[in-house]
Design a protein around this motif. Structure first.
Motif, PDB file in Angstrom:
ATOM      1  N   CYS A   1      -3.204 -10.147   0.497  1.00 33.46           N
ATOM      2  CA  CYS A   1      -1.952  -9.221   1.017  1.00 33.46           C
ATOM      3  C   CYS A   1      -2.029  -7.952   0.519  1.00 33.46           C
ATOM      4  O   CYS A   1      -1.828  -6.758   0.951  1.00 33.46           O
ATOM      5  N   ILE A   2      -2.278  -7.997  -0.968  1.00 35.27           N
ATOM      6  CA  ILE A   2      -2.708  -6.524  -1.530  1.00 35.27           C
ATOM      7  C   ILE A   2      -3.775  -6.022  -1.224  1.00 35.27           C
ATOM      8  O   ILE A   2      -3.642  -4.712  -0.742  1.00 35.27           O
ATOM      9  N   ILE A   3      -4.917  -6.526  -0.603  1.00 33.30           N
ATOM     10  CA  ILE A   3      -6.084  -5.939  -0.135  1.00 33.30           C
ATOM     11  C   ILE A   3      -5.595  -5.273   1.183  1.00 33.30           C
ATOM     12  O   ILE A   3      -6.186  -4.323   1.591  1.00 33.30           O
ATOM     13  N   ASP A   4      -4.699  -5.828   1.888  1.00 34.57           N
ATOM     14  CA  ASP A   4      -4.285  -5.539   3.232  1.00 34.57           C
ATOM     15  C   ASP A   4      -3.447  -4.246   3.096  1.00 34.57           C
ATOM     16  O   ASP A   4      -3.596  -3.293   3.981  1.00 34.57           O
ATOM     17  N   VAL A   5      -2.654  -3.931   2.036  1.00 34.21           N
ATOM     18  CA  VAL A   5      -1.788  -2.773   2.032  1.00 34.21           C
ATOM     19  C   VAL A   5      -2.638  -1.678   1.099  1.00 34.21           C
ATOM     20  O   VAL A   5      -1.875  -0.604   0.768  1.00 34.21           O
ATOM     21  N   THR A   6      -3.803  -1.893   0.480  1.00 25.80           N
ATOM     22  CA  THR A   6      -4.338  -1.056  -0.262  1.00 25.80           C
ATOM     23  C   THR A   6      -5.611  -0.446   0.364  1.00 25.80           C
ATOM     24  O   THR A   6      -6.010  -1.023   1.341  1.00 25.80           O
ATOM     25  N   ARG A   7      -6.137   0.667   0.212  1.00 30.66           N
ATOM     26  CA  ARG A   7      -7.311   1.540   0.693  1.00 30.66           C
ATOM     27  C   ARG A   7      -8.436   1.153   0.205  1.00 30.66           C
ATOM     28  O   ARG A   7      -9.675   1.123   0.612  1.00 30.66           O
ATOM     29  N   ASN A   8      -8.743   1.082  -1.267  1.00 26.50           N
ATOM     30  CA  ASN A   8      -9.993   0.852  -1.921  1.00 26.50           C
ATOM     31  C   ASN A   8      -9.619   0.066  -3.085  1.00 26.50           C
ATOM     32  O   ASN A   8      -8.701  -0.489  -3.560  1.00 26.50           O
ATOM     33  N   PHE A   9     -10.934  -0.271  -3.904  1.00 23.14           N
ATOM     34  CA  PHE A   9     -10.740  -1.092  -5.201  1.00 23.14           C
ATOM     35  C   PHE A   9      -9.872  -0.504  -6.031  1.00 23.14           C
ATOM     36  O   PHE A   9      -9.256  -1.399  -6.699  1.00 23.14           O
ATOM     37  N   ARG A  10      -9.801   0.737  -6.468  1.00 26.20           N
ATOM     38  CA  ARG A  10      -8.962   1.225  -7.503  1.00 26.20           C
ATOM     39  C   ARG A  10      -7.405   1.083  -7.249  1.00 26.20           C
ATOM     40  O   ARG A  10      -6.783   0.536  -8.049  1.00 26.20           O
ATOM     41  N   GLN A  11      -7.142   1.198  -5.947  1.00 28.93           N
ATOM     42  CA  GLN A  11      -5.666   1.034  -5.544  1.00 28.93           C
ATOM     43  C   GLN A  11      -5.379  -0.443  -5.552  1.00 28.93           C
ATOM     44  O   GLN A  11      -4.276  -1.020  -5.861  1.00 28.93           O
ATOM     45  N   TYR A  12      -6.401  -1.423  -5.213  1.00 24.66           N
ATOM     46  CA  TYR A  12      -6.095  -3.014  -5.277  1.00 24.66           C
ATOM     47  C   TYR A  12      -5.988  -3.115  -6.726  1.00 24.66           C
ATOM     48  O   TYR A  12      -5.159  -4.223  -6.956  1.00 24.66           O
ATOM     49  N   THR A  13      -6.882  -2.672  -7.578  1.00 27.47           N
ATOM     50  CA  THR A  13      -6.623  -3.246  -9.106  1.00 27.47           C
ATOM     51  C   THR A  13      -5.238  -2.727  -9.485  1.00 27.47           C
ATOM     52  O   THR A  13      -4.731  -3.549 -10.513  1.00 27.47           O
ATOM     53  N   LYS A  14      -4.809  -1.568  -9.391  1.00 29.27           N
ATOM     54  CA  LYS A  14      -3.820  -1.316  -9.694  1.00 29.27           C
ATOM     55  C   LYS A  14      -2.552  -1.967  -9.403  1.00 29.27           C
ATOM     56  O   LYS A  14      -1.473  -2.293  -9.847  1.00 29.27           O
ATOM     57  N   GLY A  15      -2.486  -2.409  -8.056  1.00 34.28           N
ATOM     58  CA  GLY A  15      -1.630  -3.097  -7.423  1.00 34.28           C
ATOM     59  C   GLY A  15      -1.505  -4.361  -7.854  1.00 34.28           C
ATOM     60  O   GLY A  15      -0.473  -4.975  -8.019  1.00 34.28           O
TER      61      GLY A  15
END
Length: 195
Positions: free
Chosen positions: A118-132
C-alpha cells in the motif's frame, strides 16, 4: 505466544554483545518464522529497554521494508502473488493514507508486507517509499516496545476499547476524495446494451 517470547528472549540474551545485531536480523527473518511483529518488538523492549528497543525495532522493520521493495520490483512472481493478495483483501480502488497505514500496522493480524505494498501504491519512488515506511513503522515499534509488557495484562474489554479507538482513528485519517476513471464510471452492465 509466551513460549515464543521466552525462546526469543533466551536466544537473543545468549548472544552477548552482538545482541542488537541479532535482534535486527531477527526482524529480517521474522516472516519466515511466522512470528508476529508485536512479539519481536515486545522482546526488544524487555531486552534493551524502551529507547534502544524502539530504535532497534524501527531499524529492523525499515530494513525489512526496503528488502521487500527491492524484491517486489525485481521478482515478478512475488509481485503478482502480493498483488493477488491485495486484490483479494482490499480490492483495486483502495488508497490508504500514510496515517491509515500507520494505524493498520498497529493491528497484529494485518499482513505487514500487504501494508508495504500500500505504501508502494501511494509513493512515487524508492526514496519516498523508504521515508514512508520509516514513518509508518514508528508507531508499531514504539507502541509494542513501550507498552508491550502492559498489553498482556489488559482485560478483554480494554483490548476491545483499544481496537475501537484504532478503528475510529483509521476512519478519521482516511482520504477524503475518491477518483473514479471515466471508463470505469460509464462501464456498461453485463447483459445490457445501449444500442
Amino acid at each position: 505466544m509466551d513460549e515464543t517470547m521466552t525462546v526469543l528472549f533466551v536466544f537473543i540474551e545468549s548472544t552477548g554483545i552482538l545482541a542488537p545485531i541479532v535482534f535486527i536480523c531477527l526482524h529480517l527473518i521474522r516472516p519466515f518464522l511466522f512470528v508476529p511483529v508485536p512479539v519481536v518488538c515486545i522482546v526488544g523492549g524487555i531486552l534493551f529497554g524502551s529507547v534502544f528497543g524502539t530504535l532497534y525495532s524501527l531499524l529492523g522493520l525499515t530494513i525489512l521494508s526496503v528488502i521487500f521493495y527491492v524484491l517486489y520490483k525485481r521478482v515478478p512472481k512475488l509481485s503478482s502473488k502480493i498483488n493477488q493478495l491485495k486484490q483479494k483483501w482490499l480490492g483495486n480502488k483502495v488508497n490508504f493514507t500514510m496515517g491509515q497505514i500507520s494505524i493498520l500496522r498497529l493491528i497484529p493480524f494485518i499482513n505487514f508486507h500487504l501494508l508495504s505494498l500500500c505504501i508502494i501504491d501511494v509513493t512515487r519512488n524508492f526514496r519516498q517509499y523508504t521515508k514512508g515506511s520509516f514513518y509508518t513503522n514508528i508507531p508499531v515499534a514504539l507502541f509494542y516496545t513501550v507498552f508491550g509488557q502492559f498489553i498482556r495484562e489488559f482485560s478483554t474489554m480494554m483490548i476491545i476499547v483499544i481496537l475501537l479507538s484504532l478503528t475510529l482513528l483509521f476512519y478519521l485519517l482516511r482520504e477524503k476524495q475518491v477518483i473514479i476513471k471515466w471508463h470505469e464510471f460509464f462501464k456498461p452492465k453485463a447483459g445490457r446494451s445501449y444500442y
